[in-house]
Each structure stands twice: as structure tokens, then as C-alpha cells.
Scaffold this motif. Sequence first.
Motif, PDB file in Angstrom:
ATOM      1  N   SER A   1       0.842  -1.197   0.000  1.00 28.47           N
ATOM      2  CA  SER A   1       0.000   0.000   0.000  1.00 28.47           C
ATOM      3  C   SER A   1       0.873   1.241   0.000  1.00 28.47           C
ATOM      4  O   SER A   1       2.067   1.184   0.327  1.00 28.47           O
ATOM      5  CB  SER A   1      -0.933   0.021   1.223  1.00 28.47           C
ATOM      6  N   ILE A   2       0.256   2.350  -0.376  1.00 29.20           N
ATOM      7  CA  ILE A   2       0.922   3.651  -0.311  1.00 29.20           C
ATOM      8  C   ILE A   2      -0.010   4.605   0.418  1.00 29.20           C
ATOM      9  O   ILE A   2      -1.181   4.744   0.059  1.00 29.20           O
ATOM     10  CB  ILE A   2       1.236   4.200  -1.714  1.00 29.20           C
ATOM     11  N   ARG A   3       0.521   5.217   1.453  1.00 26.79           N
ATOM     12  CA  ARG A   3      -0.216   6.252   2.173  1.00 26.79           C
ATOM     13  C   ARG A   3       0.490   7.582   1.955  1.00 26.79           C
ATOM     14  O   ARG A   3       1.717   7.665   2.057  1.00 26.79           O
ATOM     15  CB  ARG A   3      -0.297   5.939   3.670  1.00 26.79           C
ATOM     16  N   LEU A   4      -0.292   8.614   1.654  1.00 25.51           N
ATOM     17  CA  LEU A   4       0.259   9.942   1.407  1.00 25.51           C
ATOM     18  C   LEU A   4      -0.148  10.898   2.522  1.00 25.51           C
ATOM     19  O   LEU A   4      -1.239  10.784   3.088  1.00 25.51           O
ATOM     20  CB  LEU A   4      -0.234  10.481   0.060  1.00 25.51           C
ATOM     21  N   LEU A   5       0.733  11.830   2.820  1.00 29.32           N
ATOM     22  CA  LEU A   5       0.432  12.841   3.830  1.00 29.32           C
ATOM     23  C   LEU A   5      -0.633  13.803   3.321  1.00 29.32           C
ATOM     24  O   LEU A   5      -0.652  14.157   2.134  1.00 29.32           O
ATOM     25  CB  LEU A   5       1.695  13.630   4.172  1.00 29.32           C
TER      26      LEU A   5
ATOM     27  N   VAL B   1      -4.480  -5.208  12.026  1.00 30.51           N
ATOM     28  CA  VAL B   1      -3.335  -5.834  11.358  1.00 30.51           C
ATOM     29  C   VAL B   1      -3.361  -7.346  11.559  1.00 30.51           C
ATOM     30  O   VAL B   1      -3.179  -8.124  10.612  1.00 30.51           O
ATOM     31  CB  VAL B   1      -2.011  -5.240  11.889  1.00 30.51           C
ATOM     32  N   LEU B   2      -3.598  -7.779  12.787  1.00 29.94           N
ATOM     33  CA  LEU B   2      -3.642  -9.215  13.073  1.00 29.94           C
ATOM     34  C   LEU B   2      -4.841  -9.871  12.402  1.00 29.94           C
ATOM     35  O   LEU B   2      -4.748 -10.997  11.892  1.00 29.94           O
ATOM     36  CB  LEU B   2      -3.686  -9.437  14.587  1.00 29.94           C
TER      37      LEU B   2
ATOM     38  N   THR C   1     -10.153   0.737   4.889  1.00 27.86           N
ATOM     39  CA  THR C   1     -10.992   1.812   5.424  1.00 27.86           C
ATOM     40  C   THR C   1     -10.970   1.871   6.948  1.00 27.86           C
ATOM     41  O   THR C   1     -11.887   2.416   7.561  1.00 27.86           O
ATOM     42  CB  THR C   1     -12.442   1.632   4.939  1.00 27.86           C
ATOM     43  N   LYS C   2      -9.941   1.315   7.556  1.00 28.16           N
ATOM     44  CA  LYS C   2      -9.889   1.292   9.023  1.00 28.16           C
ATOM     45  C   LYS C   2      -9.702   2.675   9.626  1.00 28.16           C
ATOM     46  O   LYS C   2      -9.957   2.901  10.802  1.00 28.16           O
ATOM     47  CB  LYS C   2      -8.769   0.370   9.502  1.00 28.16           C
ATOM     48  N   GLY C   3      -9.265   3.640   8.823  1.00 28.72           N
ATOM     49  CA  GLY C   3      -9.128   5.007   9.316  1.00 28.72           C
ATOM     50  C   GLY C   3      -7.809   5.641   8.923  1.00 28.72           C
ATOM     51  O   GLY C   3      -6.899   4.974   8.419  1.00 28.72           O
ATOM     52  N   LEU C   4      -7.725   6.953   9.156  1.00 30.29           N
ATOM     53  CA  LEU C   4      -6.490   7.670   8.888  1.00 30.29           C
ATOM     54  C   LEU C   4      -5.410   7.250   9.872  1.00 30.29           C
ATOM     55  O   LEU C   4      -5.700   6.856  10.999  1.00 30.29           O
ATOM     56  CB  LEU C   4      -6.713   9.179   9.011  1.00 30.29           C
TER      57      LEU C   4
ATOM     58  N   HIS D   1      -2.950  -2.743  -2.565  1.00 32.09           N
ATOM     59  CA  HIS D   1      -2.893  -3.923  -3.428  1.00 32.09           C
ATOM     60  C   HIS D   1      -2.951  -5.170  -2.555  1.00 32.09           C
ATOM     61  O   HIS D   1      -2.101  -5.375  -1.686  1.00 32.09           O
ATOM     62  CB  HIS D   1      -1.599  -3.913  -4.246  1.00 32.09           C
ATOM     63  N   GLY D   2      -3.984  -5.985  -2.761  1.00 31.58           N
ATOM     64  CA  GLY D   2      -4.099  -7.245  -2.040  1.00 31.58           C
ATOM     65  C   GLY D   2      -4.635  -7.140  -0.626  1.00 31.58           C
ATOM     66  O   GLY D   2      -4.587  -8.116   0.125  1.00 31.58           O
ATOM     67  N   LEU D   3      -5.154  -5.973  -0.243  1.00 34.01           N
ATOM     68  CA  LEU D   3      -5.689  -5.773   1.107  1.00 34.01           C
ATOM     69  C   LEU D   3      -7.211  -5.709   1.066  1.00 34.01           C
ATOM     70  O   LEU D   3      -7.798  -5.224   0.098  1.00 34.01           O
ATOM     71  CB  LEU D   3      -5.141  -4.480   1.712  1.00 34.01           C
ATOM     72  N   SER D   4      -7.847  -6.179   2.128  1.00 32.07           N
ATOM     73  CA  SER D   4      -9.305  -6.186   2.180  1.00 32.07           C
ATOM     74  C   SER D   4      -9.854  -4.765   2.277  1.00 32.07           C
ATOM     75  O   SER D   4      -9.162  -3.842   2.725  1.00 32.07           O
ATOM     76  CB  SER D   4      -9.790  -6.996   3.383  1.00 32.07           C
ATOM     77  N   GLU D   5     -11.106  -4.607   1.879  1.00 35.62           N
ATOM     78  CA  GLU D   5     -11.760  -3.303   1.948  1.00 35.62           C
ATOM     79  C   GLU D   5     -11.859  -2.829   3.397  1.00 35.62           C
ATOM     80  O   GLU D   5     -11.698  -1.637   3.687  1.00 35.62           O
ATOM     81  CB  GLU D   5     -13.157  -3.393   1.329  1.00 35.62           C
ATOM     82  N   GLU D   6     -12.114  -3.760   4.289  1.00 35.48           N
ATOM     83  CA  GLU D   6     -12.222  -3.415   5.708  1.00 35.48           C
ATOM     84  C   GLU D   6     -10.905  -2.846   6.236  1.00 35.48           C
ATOM     85  O   GLU D   6     -10.892  -1.867   6.985  1.00 35.48           O
ATOM     86  CB  GLU D   6     -12.615  -4.652   6.516  1.00 35.48           C
ATOM     87  N   TYR D   7      -9.810  -3.452   5.828  1.00 34.61           N
ATOM     88  CA  TYR D   7      -8.502  -2.976   6.291  1.00 34.61           C
ATOM     89  C   TYR D   7      -8.171  -1.615   5.683  1.00 34.61           C
ATOM     90  O   TYR D   7      -7.632  -0.738   6.354  1.00 34.61           O
ATOM     91  CB  TYR D   7      -7.418  -3.983   5.925  1.00 34.61           C
TER      92      TYR D   7
END
Length: 244
Positions: free
Chosen positions: A63-67, A126-127, A88-91, A80-86
Motif C-alpha cells: 500500500s501507499i499512504r500519502l500525507l 493488522v492481526l 478503510t480502518k481510518g487515517l 494492493h491485495g488488502l481487504s476493503e475493511e482494512y
Amino acid sequence: FAIAASATVYLATLISTQLHERERHLSALLETTQTVSSTLSLPEVLERLAISAAKALATSRASIRLLDETGEHLHMAVAHGLSEEYQTKGLVDVSRSPLDQEALSGNVVIVKQTATDHRIQYPEQVLKEGIGSILVAPIIGRGSPLGVLRVYAVQPNRFTAGDAHFVLAIAQQGAVALENALAHETLQQADKERAQFVRTITHELRAPVSGAQSLLRVLLKLRKVKLNPQQRDILSRVEARFDF
């Protein structure tokens, strides 16, 4: 003699493995550079960078997170390859994330075991996502951080120091492509705003000009208004100049 022979075989195998890994990294870095530099579309640059990093380290998640504009939060730009729930877990609040504070200062961070690392802001998520280890590399622009590139693995202790150096190189290449894409996006937005301004001004001017043009046409057609040839010529020229 047997011990020496075994040691020799072990060293040869180790060297061969390291050379193979180095070759794979260099090949992947070249491919990444070519891939992310082949477009000026910001979403495509981000997507290609994340996929290239995951592919190069033989994982399926990145993933890429931008400031944001305040520099206080990291928002999910691409995953890429991460669930929608993960996703959208928050900023990510930088002030509450030692992991990202360290990365944004210019260091590559390896989380060897997510289950016991207290630097993670969302440990439960994460877990739940089944992430055992994380590698975080800074994306640094011209003197200031832009965000972070993260690569995830299911297994704990998955990433090595060699992986860290390699992902940092990918992130550096990505920073150049990212800044180029941002500059291109800014220019496109400026062009749109300029075009909109021209359309607005043209619309605002058209109504009064059309009114004046109509009055001139009426004036030129009125027989009661006696105009000498010179006056009529001047009015005709003025009326013609009102045409858009």
C-alpha cells in the motif's frame, strides 16, 4: 576435512543465494523504474508502484499512504491485495504512530513480528488481516516527505536488510514519478481553470456586446437617421468588430 567441505558448500550456497537475490532486486528495480515512469497519471503511478514493490519482494500485499495538507495524517492512496475493511480502518495519525514517524524521518522500518510490535497504530486490524510482518519505506520528495510505501507479508520475520535497501530504492524512484505526476495534475487543473475563466468572461461580455451590436444594426437601418458615408462606414466597422 568433512567439516571444511560442509562449510565450503554452505558458503557457496549462501553466496549463490545472495547473488540471486541481488540480481532479482536489480531486475525488479529496473522494471519498476520503467513502469512508474511510463505514465503521468497519478492513480496509475501509485498503483504501479505498489504492485511492483509487492511483486519484487514476492508478496501479494502493498500500500501507499500519502500525507495530507496538514502533514499530520496519512491517508490510503492505493492498496494492493488488502481487504476493503482494512483499507478503510481510518487515517493514520502520525503523532500516534511511531512506526510512521520513524519512516517519515527518512528511515526504512521493518516490523518483524506484528503481534508484539507496539509501534503499530491499529494492531487488532493488522492481526485480523493476517499480516505477520511489515516493511515501511519513506517516499521523500524534494526535501520533504510525501508519504510511505508499505509491503506486507503473512509470515513473521519475512523481510531482510537487503529487502529494506531495495524497497528504499523503489520508493526513491517512486518519489520522482509521483512528483512528476503531481506536477502534471497541477498543470492540467490550471488549464481547466483558465479555460473556465475564458468561457465565463466570454459569456459575461457576450450579452452587453450583443445588445450594442443590435442597436448599431438598427441605427444603420433606420432611414430617419441621416448618416453621411463616412459616419456609416465607421458604424459598420464598429458593428463588424463586435462579432465573436
